[in-house]
Design a protein around this motif. Structure first.
Motif, PDB file in Angstrom:
ATOM      1  N   GLY A   1       0.791  -1.224   0.000  1.00  0.00           N
ATOM      2  CA  GLY A   1       0.000   0.000   0.000  1.00  0.00           C
ATOM      3  C   GLY A   1       0.819   1.268   0.000  1.00  0.00           C
ATOM      4  N   SER A   2       2.125   1.178   0.244  1.00  0.00           N
ATOM      5  CA  SER A   2       2.973   2.367   0.225  1.00  0.00           C
ATOM      6  C   SER A   2       3.388   2.680  -1.215  1.00  0.00           C
ATOM      7  CB  SER A   2       4.209   2.163   1.101  1.00  0.00           C
ATOM      8  OG  SER A   2       4.949   1.022   0.680  1.00  0.00           O
ATOM      9  N   LEU A   3       3.894   3.894  -1.420  1.00  0.00           N
ATOM     10  CA  LEU A   3       4.275   4.353  -2.758  1.00  0.00           C
ATOM     11  C   LEU A   3       5.776   4.593  -2.832  1.00  0.00           C
ATOM     12  CD1 LEU A   3       1.523   7.015  -3.629  1.00  0.00           C
ATOM     13  CD2 LEU A   3       1.591   4.599  -4.273  1.00  0.00           C
ATOM     14  N   PHE A   4       6.372   4.160  -3.937  1.00  0.00           N
ATOM     15  CA  PHE A   4       7.757   4.484  -4.254  1.00  0.00           C
ATOM     16  C   PHE A   4       7.728   5.384  -5.481  1.00  0.00           C
ATOM     17  CE2 PHE A   4      11.692   3.552  -6.649  1.00  0.00           C
ATOM     18  CZ  PHE A   4      12.623   3.977  -5.716  1.00  0.00           C
ATOM     19  N   VAL A   5       8.280   6.596  -5.350  1.00  0.00           N
ATOM     20  CA  VAL A   5       8.209   7.593  -6.418  1.00  0.00           C
ATOM     21  C   VAL A   5       9.630   7.979  -6.821  1.00  0.00           C
ATOM     22  CG1 VAL A   5       7.344   9.847  -7.122  1.00  0.00           C
ATOM     23  CG2 VAL A   5       6.067   8.494  -5.442  1.00  0.00           C
ATOM     24  N   SER A   6       9.924   7.856  -8.112  1.00  0.00           N
ATOM     25  CA  SER A   6      11.226   8.262  -8.635  1.00  0.00           C
ATOM     26  C   SER A   6      11.048   9.440  -9.586  1.00  0.00           C
ATOM     27  CB  SER A   6      11.902   7.104  -9.377  1.00  0.00           C
ATOM     28  OG  SER A   6      13.100   7.541 -10.006  1.00  0.00           O
ATOM     29  N   ASN A   7      11.824  10.466  -9.371  1.00  0.00           N
ATOM     30  CA  ASN A   7      11.831  11.625 -10.258  1.00  0.00           C
ATOM     31  C   ASN A   7      12.772  11.335 -11.423  1.00  0.00           C
ATOM     32  OD1 ASN A   7      12.369  14.169 -11.491  1.00  0.00           O
ATOM     33  ND2 ASN A   7      11.724  15.205  -9.619  1.00  0.00           N
TER      34      ASN A   7
ATOM     35  N   ALA B   1       8.144  -1.749 -15.115  1.00  0.00           N
ATOM     36  CA  ALA B   1       7.317  -0.601 -15.492  1.00  0.00           C
ATOM     37  C   ALA B   1       6.587  -0.052 -14.276  1.00  0.00           C
ATOM     38  CB  ALA B   1       6.309  -1.011 -16.557  1.00  0.00           C
ATOM     39  N   PRO B   2       6.500   1.266 -14.133  1.00  0.00           N
ATOM     40  CA  PRO B   2       5.765   1.859 -13.007  1.00  0.00           C
ATOM     41  C   PRO B   2       4.262   1.688 -13.178  1.00  0.00           C
ATOM     42  CG  PRO B   2       6.502   3.566 -14.505  1.00  0.00           C
ATOM     43  CD  PRO B   2       7.104   2.288 -15.005  1.00  0.00           C
ATOM     44  N   ALA B   3       3.533   1.762 -12.064  1.00  0.00           N
ATOM     45  CA  ALA B   3       2.077   1.685 -12.128  1.00  0.00           C
ATOM     46  C   ALA B   3       1.498   2.934 -12.780  1.00  0.00           C
ATOM     47  CB  ALA B   3       1.500   1.510 -10.719  1.00  0.00           C
ATOM     48  N   ARG B   4       2.148   4.086 -12.532  1.00  0.00           N
ATOM     49  CA  ARG B   4       1.694   5.347 -13.110  1.00  0.00           C
ATOM     50  C   ARG B   4       2.895   6.216 -13.461  1.00  0.00           C
ATOM     51  NH1 ARG B   4      -1.783   8.420  -8.983  1.00  0.00           N
ATOM     52  NH2 ARG B   4      -0.772   7.069  -7.431  1.00  0.00           N
ATOM     53  N   ILE B   5       2.693   7.084 -14.451  1.00  0.00           N
ATOM     54  CA  ILE B   5       3.693   8.088 -14.802  1.00  0.00           C
ATOM     55  C   ILE B   5       2.984   9.436 -14.865  1.00  0.00           C
ATOM     56  CG2 ILE B   5       5.323   8.923 -16.524  1.00  0.00           C
ATOM     57  CD1 ILE B   5       5.793   6.075 -17.401  1.00  0.00           C
ATOM     58  N   VAL B   6       3.507  10.396 -14.123  1.00  0.00           N
ATOM     59  CA  VAL B   6       2.962  11.749 -14.142  1.00  0.00           C
ATOM     60  C   VAL B   6       3.929  12.625 -14.914  1.00  0.00           C
ATOM     61  CG1 VAL B   6       2.241  13.723 -12.765  1.00  0.00           C
ATOM     62  CG2 VAL B   6       1.805  11.401 -11.928  1.00  0.00           C
ATOM     63  N   GLN B   7       3.503  13.103 -16.073  1.00  0.00           N
ATOM     64  CA  GLN B   7       4.338  13.976 -16.900  1.00  0.00           C
ATOM     65  C   GLN B   7       4.123  15.432 -16.481  1.00  0.00           C
ATOM     66  OE1 GLN B   7       6.525  13.038 -19.692  1.00  0.00           O
ATOM     67  NE2 GLN B   7       7.186  15.103 -19.090  1.00  0.00           N
ATOM     68  N   LEU B   8       5.198  16.116 -16.136  1.00  0.00           N
ATOM     69  CA  LEU B   8       5.101  17.480 -15.653  1.00  0.00           C
ATOM     70  C   LEU B   8       5.394  18.480 -16.770  1.00  0.00           C
ATOM     71  CD1 LEU B   8       6.907  17.130 -12.210  1.00  0.00           C
ATOM     72  CD2 LEU B   8       4.552  16.615 -12.822  1.00  0.00           C
ATOM     73  N   ASN B   9       4.750  19.603 -16.691  1.00  0.00           N
ATOM     74  CA  ASN B   9       4.905  20.647 -17.697  1.00  0.00           C
ATOM     75  C   ASN B   9       5.937  21.667 -17.210  1.00  0.00           C
ATOM     76  OD1 ASN B   9       4.511  22.236 -19.952  1.00  0.00           O
ATOM     77  ND2 ASN B   9       2.736  23.307 -19.096  1.00  0.00           N
ATOM     78  N   ASP B  10       7.192  21.251 -17.211  1.00  0.00           N
ATOM     79  CA  ASP B  10       8.262  22.159 -16.812  1.00  0.00           C
ATOM     80  C   ASP B  10       9.346  22.150 -17.880  1.00  0.00           C
ATOM     81  OD1 ASP B  10       9.388  19.699 -16.435  1.00  0.00           O
ATOM     82  OD2 ASP B  10       9.872  19.958 -14.323  1.00  0.00           O
ATOM     83  N   ALA B  11      10.395  22.943 -17.665  1.00  0.00           N
ATOM     84  CA  ALA B  11      11.421  23.128 -18.696  1.00  0.00           C
ATOM     85  C   ALA B  11      12.185  21.843 -18.985  1.00  0.00           C
ATOM     86  CB  ALA B  11      12.387  24.234 -18.264  1.00  0.00           C
ATOM     87  N   ARG B  12      12.373  20.991 -17.983  1.00  0.00           N
ATOM     88  CA  ARG B  12      13.148  19.778 -18.219  1.00  0.00           C
ATOM     89  C   ARG B  12      12.283  18.547 -18.475  1.00  0.00           C
ATOM     90  NH1 ARG B  12      15.723  20.123 -12.223  1.00  0.00           N
ATOM     91  NH2 ARG B  12      14.027  19.260 -10.998  1.00  0.00           N
ATOM     92  N   HIS B  13      10.967  18.773 -18.688  1.00  0.00           N
ATOM     93  CA  HIS B  13      10.037  17.681 -19.008  1.00  0.00           C
ATOM     94  C   HIS B  13      10.141  16.533 -17.991  1.00  0.00           C
ATOM     95  CE1 HIS B  13       9.340  19.761 -22.770  1.00  0.00           C
ATOM     96  NE2 HIS B  13      10.634  19.736 -23.035  1.00  0.00           N
ATOM     97  N   THR B  14      10.063  16.905 -16.735  1.00  0.00           N
ATOM     98  CA  THR B  14      10.181  15.947 -15.640  1.00  0.00           C
ATOM     99  C   THR B  14       9.052  14.928 -15.671  1.00  0.00           C
ATOM    100  OG1 THR B  14      11.235  17.632 -14.276  1.00  0.00           O
ATOM    101  CG2 THR B  14      10.306  15.733 -13.117  1.00  0.00           C
ATOM    102  N   ARG B  15       9.399  13.690 -15.301  1.00  0.00           N
ATOM    103  CA  ARG B  15       8.402  12.647 -15.113  1.00  0.00           C
ATOM    104  C   ARG B  15       8.515  12.099 -13.703  1.00  0.00           C
ATOM    105  NH1 ARG B  15       8.807   7.874 -19.056  1.00  0.00           N
ATOM    106  NH2 ARG B  15      10.896   7.842 -18.174  1.00  0.00           N
ATOM    107  N   LEU B  16       7.376  11.898 -13.048  1.00  0.00           N
ATOM    108  CA  LEU B  16       7.335  11.180 -11.779  1.00  0.00           C
ATOM    109  C   LEU B  16       6.863   9.765 -12.060  1.00  0.00           C
ATOM    110  CD1 LEU B  16       5.767  13.774  -9.286  1.00  0.00           C
ATOM    111  CD2 LEU B  16       8.183  13.317  -9.765  1.00  0.00           C
ATOM    112  N   LEU B  17       7.717   8.803 -11.752  1.00  0.00           N
ATOM    113  CA  LEU B  17       7.395   7.394 -11.962  1.00  0.00           C
ATOM    114  C   LEU B  17       6.979   6.803 -10.622  1.00  0.00           C
ATOM    115  CD1 LEU B  17      10.094   8.217 -13.792  1.00  0.00           C
ATOM    116  CD2 LEU B  17       9.685   5.961 -14.700  1.00  0.00           C
ATOM    117  N   ILE B  18       5.806   6.196 -10.594  1.00  0.00           N
ATOM    118  CA  ILE B  18       5.174   5.792  -9.324  1.00  0.00           C
ATOM    119  C   ILE B  18       4.925   4.291  -9.340  1.00  0.00           C
ATOM    120  CG2 ILE B  18       3.218   6.158  -7.793  1.00  0.00           C
ATOM    121  CD1 ILE B  18       2.807   8.842  -9.415  1.00  0.00           C
ATOM    122  N   TRP B  19       5.433   3.644  -8.295  1.00  0.00           N
ATOM    123  CA  TRP B  19       5.195   2.213  -8.087  1.00  0.00           C
ATOM    124  C   TRP B  19       4.360   2.034  -6.829  1.00  0.00           C
ATOM    125  CZ3 TRP B  19       9.573   4.139 -10.177  1.00  0.00           C
ATOM    126  CH2 TRP B  19      10.057   3.559 -11.352  1.00  0.00           C
TER     127      TRP B  19
END
Length: 248
Positions: free
Chosen positions: A214-220, A228-246
């Motif tokens: 039930g806990s989350l592991f998040v990699s920037n 493969a992560p359960a979810r990917i959050v694509q951020l709208n910033d200059a370096r096109h950051t992605r948060l990968l969530i397991w």
């Protein structure tokens, strides 16, 4: 067997210096005299190619390519030896643990903080851990936005730790000095990492072994190899950051 990163970097640099020296000697045999800038360019290019052959991370290419040119530039400035000693001490305090943990100093931006805050519970208590808390800015901002949580950071570089410790003088933020490899991840509901590609496979094995269901592991930005992560959050910033969530 793969060589340690620092040893590989030293071998690449030494090999490049040897290549430039041999090129200089060979030019003399033919009655030529290669210009200093040509030898410097040859050494830098050879250092970069050698670093690639040794399998060093891409950010090492910049260091290897600029090392000798910057050394020549600084040597002509007639600076006091105290300048170099101070520079060495400052770099040591900031990057002391980089060679061992294979992690440069990355700082999470405001966009990453806002995206992380949206992943955290709204009103119920939770525990958040930042693996390599750097200057502590992320923890301070999250603590302001999510007062129900307790925010923990661990940092192994002396100067960033001191800065983050000073910034953590508020309720709900706790920063300690040490290596994240020695931290038990079972105590946390969310574990956040903004590290580098190098430690991700080993860190994932540690997370799977220690983190609760039930806990989350998040990699920037940096993925776990072959998982493969359960979810990917694509951020709208200059370096096109992605948060990968397991989800554990």
């Amino acid at each position: 067997m793969r060589l340690p990163v620092v040893f590989s970097a030293l071998l690449a640099q030494a090999g490049a210096l040897l290549a430039a020296f041999l090129a200089f000697k060979a030019s003399l045999l033919f009655g030529l005299l290669l210009p200093w800038w040509g030898l410097t360019l040859l050494q830098s290019a050879t250092a970069v190619v050698s670093s690639w052959l040794f399998g060093l991370p891409p950010w090492w290419f910049v260091i290897q390519g600029l090392f000798v040119p910057m050394l020549l530039l600084v040597s002509g400035l007639n600076l006091s030896p105290h300048f170099f000693l101070g520079g060495f001490l400052l770099l040591w305090l900031i990057f002391f643990s980089n060679a061992k943990e294979r992690v440069p100093l990355y700082l999470s931006n405001e966009t990453s903080c806002a995206a992380l805050a949206s992943l955290l519970p709204g009103h119920r208590p939770f525990r958040f851990l930042d693996l390599g808390s750097g200057l502590g800015g992320l923890l301070a901002r999250l603590a302001e936005q999510k007062p129900a949580g307790r925010f923990y950071g661990i940092e192994s570089a002396p100067l960033p730790f001191l800065v983050s410790r000073l910034r953590s003088k508020k309720s709900g933020v706790y920063v300690r000095y040490g290596s994240f490899w020695n931290e038990n991840l079972a105590d946390y509901d969310v574990v956040y990492a903004f590290l580098s590609p190098e430690p991700m496979a080993e860190l994932w094995r540690k997370a799977k072994h220690e983190m609760r269901a039930g806990s989350l592991f998040v990699s920037n930005s940096f993925a776990v190899p072959d998982c493969a992560p359960a979810r990917i959050v694509q951020l709208n910033d200059a370096r096109h950051t992605r948060l990968l969530i397991w989800e554990m």
